[in-house]
Design a protein around this motif. Structure first.
Motif, mmCIF file in Angstrom:
data_model
loop_
_atom_site.group_PDB
_atom_site.id
_atom_site.type_symbol
_atom_site.label_atom_id
_atom_site.label_comp_id
_atom_site.label_asym_id
_atom_site.label_seq_id
_atom_site.Cartn_x
_atom_site.Cartn_y
_atom_site.Cartn_z
ATOM 1 N N PHE A 44 0.841 -1.189 0.000
ATOM 2 C CA PHE A 44 0.000 0.000 0.000
ATOM 3 C C PHE A 44 0.880 1.243 0.000
ATOM 4 O O PHE A 44 1.791 1.384 0.811
ATOM 5 C CB PHE A 44 -0.891 -0.019 1.245
ATOM 6 N N ALA A 45 0.635 2.144 -0.938
ATOM 7 C CA ALA A 45 1.452 3.353 -1.052
ATOM 8 C C ALA A 45 1.099 4.341 0.051
ATOM 9 O O ALA A 45 -0.053 4.726 0.221
ATOM 10 C CB ALA A 45 1.259 4.000 -2.414
ATOM 11 N N LYS A 46 2.114 4.739 0.803
ATOM 12 C CA LYS A 46 1.974 5.779 1.822
ATOM 13 C C LYS A 46 2.875 6.918 1.378
ATOM 14 O O LYS A 46 4.081 6.891 1.603
ATOM 15 C CB LYS A 46 2.358 5.231 3.194
ATOM 16 N N GLU A 72 18.101 15.175 6.387
ATOM 17 C CA GLU A 72 17.680 15.373 5.010
ATOM 18 C C GLU A 72 16.206 14.982 4.931
ATOM 19 O O GLU A 72 15.788 13.955 5.469
ATOM 20 C CB GLU A 72 18.537 14.517 4.083
ATOM 21 N N CYS A 73 15.392 15.787 4.254
ATOM 22 C CA CYS A 73 13.940 15.666 4.371
ATOM 23 C C CYS A 73 13.401 14.323 3.877
ATOM 24 O O CYS A 73 12.587 13.687 4.560
ATOM 25 C CB CYS A 73 13.259 16.800 3.612
ATOM 26 N N MET A 74 13.824 13.877 2.701
ATOM 27 C CA MET A 74 13.267 12.624 2.188
ATOM 28 C C MET A 74 13.654 11.444 3.070
ATOM 29 O O MET A 74 12.858 10.512 3.263
ATOM 30 C CB MET A 74 13.716 12.385 0.753
ATOM 31 N N SER A 75 14.862 11.464 3.633
ATOM 32 C CA SER A 75 15.264 10.404 4.555
ATOM 33 C C SER A 75 14.389 10.421 5.804
ATOM 34 O O SER A 75 13.960 9.373 6.297
ATOM 35 C CB SER A 75 16.731 10.569 4.948
ATOM 36 N N LEU A 76 14.119 11.612 6.300
ATOM 37 C CA LEU A 76 13.272 11.750 7.476
ATOM 38 C C LEU A 76 11.855 11.248 7.200
ATOM 39 O O LEU A 76 11.268 10.533 8.022
ATOM 40 C CB LEU A 76 13.241 13.211 7.920
ATOM 41 N N GLY A 81 7.510 6.810 7.907
ATOM 42 C CA GLY A 81 6.534 5.864 7.385
ATOM 43 C C GLY A 81 6.214 5.973 5.909
ATOM 44 O O GLY A 81 5.445 5.155 5.385
ATOM 45 N N MET A 82 6.774 6.953 5.204
ATOM 46 C CA MET A 82 6.455 7.125 3.784
ATOM 47 C C MET A 82 7.230 6.131 2.924
ATOM 48 O O MET A 82 8.395 5.823 3.198
ATOM 49 C CB MET A 82 6.778 8.549 3.337
ATOM 50 N N ASN A 83 6.575 5.649 1.860
ATOM 51 C CA ASN A 83 7.267 4.738 0.941
ATOM 52 C C ASN A 83 7.115 5.149 -0.520
ATOM 53 O O ASN A 83 7.509 4.413 -1.420
ATOM 54 C CB ASN A 83 6.773 3.297 1.131
ATOM 55 N N ALA A 359 -0.135 7.944 11.582
ATOM 56 C CA ALA A 359 -1.082 7.266 10.676
ATOM 57 C C ALA A 359 -0.367 6.536 9.549
ATOM 58 O O ALA A 359 -0.885 5.551 9.003
ATOM 59 C CB ALA A 359 -2.075 8.270 10.107
ATOM 60 N N PHE A 360 0.831 7.015 9.182
ATOM 61 C CA PHE A 360 1.584 6.427 8.069
ATOM 62 C C PHE A 360 2.575 5.364 8.520
ATOM 63 O O PHE A 360 3.218 4.736 7.685
ATOM 64 C CB PHE A 360 2.291 7.540 7.291
ATOM 65 N N LYS A 361 2.699 5.187 9.816
ATOM 66 C CA LYS A 361 3.621 4.179 10.342
ATOM 67 C C LYS A 361 2.924 2.839 10.555
ATOM 68 O O LYS A 361 3.590 1.828 10.780
ATOM 69 C CB LYS A 361 4.219 4.650 11.659
ATOM 70 N N ARG A 362 1.611 2.831 10.500
ATOM 71 C CA ARG A 362 0.869 1.614 10.817
ATOM 72 C C ARG A 362 0.900 0.644 9.635
ATOM 73 O O ARG A 362 0.912 1.051 8.508
ATOM 74 C CB ARG A 362 -0.575 1.964 11.176
#
Length: 362
Positions: A44-46, A72-76, A81-83, A359-362
């Motif tokens: 599932f895309a987060k 660095e923002c994208m690493s953070l 939880g973002m993928n 919400a994005f870590k679940r």
């Protein structure tokens, strides 16, 4: 290899990213963030649209974890939880409208080169990528779908070719860097059509709109045959808007793979719980009606709203339960401090992540 290293070093200096030297046996940059941590970037895309990121970095914006450590923002975002990453494309942003009208965009941000830079960074962090073509020199949305200045006097056949050529040029530049693209939006929030007046579906030019969408669709498939093409409109809670547009596209031979949505509740005047429920119900209905998947391409609420975490958690939980919902993207979550007048990011005014990221870590 040296050419790739020089490009990466230049990008890092320009964007303020925390790149270190490249491995001699790999063209990928090494990031300092959690190198030993495993990230699941599948399923599932987060997602996060971070199209403002390079401009924010140029203006000196920094990004911090909850303890105040710089990252660095994208690493953070990956740690949060973002993928997946979404990036918008403008044709010639130096042609943007006056600053008095809002969102003036000097310096070419979100042009082809800027998008390639951000896509390269995202790719090397393992992100899946969505490219969002606005087919305009500046913002395209339900109230503004202007043709690029360079396309103003083209015939309709020439306009279709311009859509195909622009799509091909940008995606080819991304592919040349070895970057995969999983999804491509052909137009942004095109509820009323795009490239007006030629593609103004709301003025009865539904067949023209369908041809423009198909021109973009076919160009995408030429470069990335496996990419899913999205037609994206706003107000995901309003089924009538979707039925009208997609029935018209279907009747006129328009092509798409995924139906994309936006949802931005105004909690002072709207019940976000009802909007979430209506949007989820709309997703299920659209999947059944058109036999295509759906995706939330833009989701946002005020960062300091006391129920922001509950809002995102509620929507993410319900969306994941839909078999043909491919994912949820939040829009410009890294924005903070009133950047560009936008207050619906997921960072607080000090540049630290809010609890809504849970919400994005679940």
């Amino acid at each position: 290899m040296k050419r790739f290293k020089n490009i990466l070093m230049a990008s890092a200096l320009l964007c303020g990213a925390f790149f270190t030297a490249c491995d001699d046996n790999d063209d990928k940059p090494v990031f300092p963030e959690n190198q030993d941590q495993a990230y699941d970037m599948s399923g599932f895309a987060k997602g996060a649209d971070v199209s403002w990121l390079t401009e924010m970095e140029k203006e000196g914006y920094k990004f911090y974890d909850a303890e105040g450590n710089g990252h660095e923002c994208m690493s953070l975002l990956r740690d949060l939880g973002m993928n997946a990453i979404r990036l918008r494309v403008w044709v010639n942003p130096d042609q943007g409208w006056s600053e008095e009208e809002g969102f003036f965009n000097p310096g070419g941000w979100c042009d082809k080169d800027d998008v390639v830079t951000k896509a390269w960074r995202a790719h090397n962090l393992g992100y899946r990528i969505m490219i969002d073509f606005h087919y305009s020199d500046i913002w395209a949305d339900p109230g503004r779908q202007e043709k690029p200045a360079a396309w103003a006097d083209l015939s309709f056949d020439e306009l279709k070719q311009a859509v195909a050529d622009h799509t091909t040029e940008v995606l080819s530049a991304i592919k040349a860097r070895g970057i995969d693209v999983e999804w491509v939006q052909v137009g942004n929030e095109t509820r009323t059509g795009m490239l007006k007046p030629d593609g103004a579906a709301s003025s009865g030019k539904t067949a023209n709109f369908a041809q423009l969408v198909t021109a973009g669709y076919d160009a995408v498939k030429t470069i990335y045959p496996e990419a899913k093409v999205i037609v994206h409109i706003d107000q995901g809670n309003n089924p009538n808007r979707y039925i009208w547009l997609f029935d018209g596209l279907k009747a006129d031979g328009g092509k798409w793979d995924v139906i994309g949505m936006s949802l931005y509740p105004e909690p002072d005047t709207e019940d976000w719980r009802q909007l979430n429920n209506d949007c989820i119900a709309n997703m299920k209905s659209l999947i059944e009606r058109y036999h295509t998947p759906v995706m939330m391409c833009e989701l946002g609420i005020y960062w300091n709203y006391e129920e922001a975490e509950e809002f995102f958690t509620d929507f993410m939980t319900k969306a994941k339960e839909i078999d043909q919902c491919l994912g949820v993207f939040t829009w410009e979550p890294q924005s903070y401090g009133g950047w560009k007048g936008y207050h619906k990011g997921l960072f607080d005014d000090t540049g630290k992540p809010t609890n809504a990221f849970n919400a994005f870590k679940r």
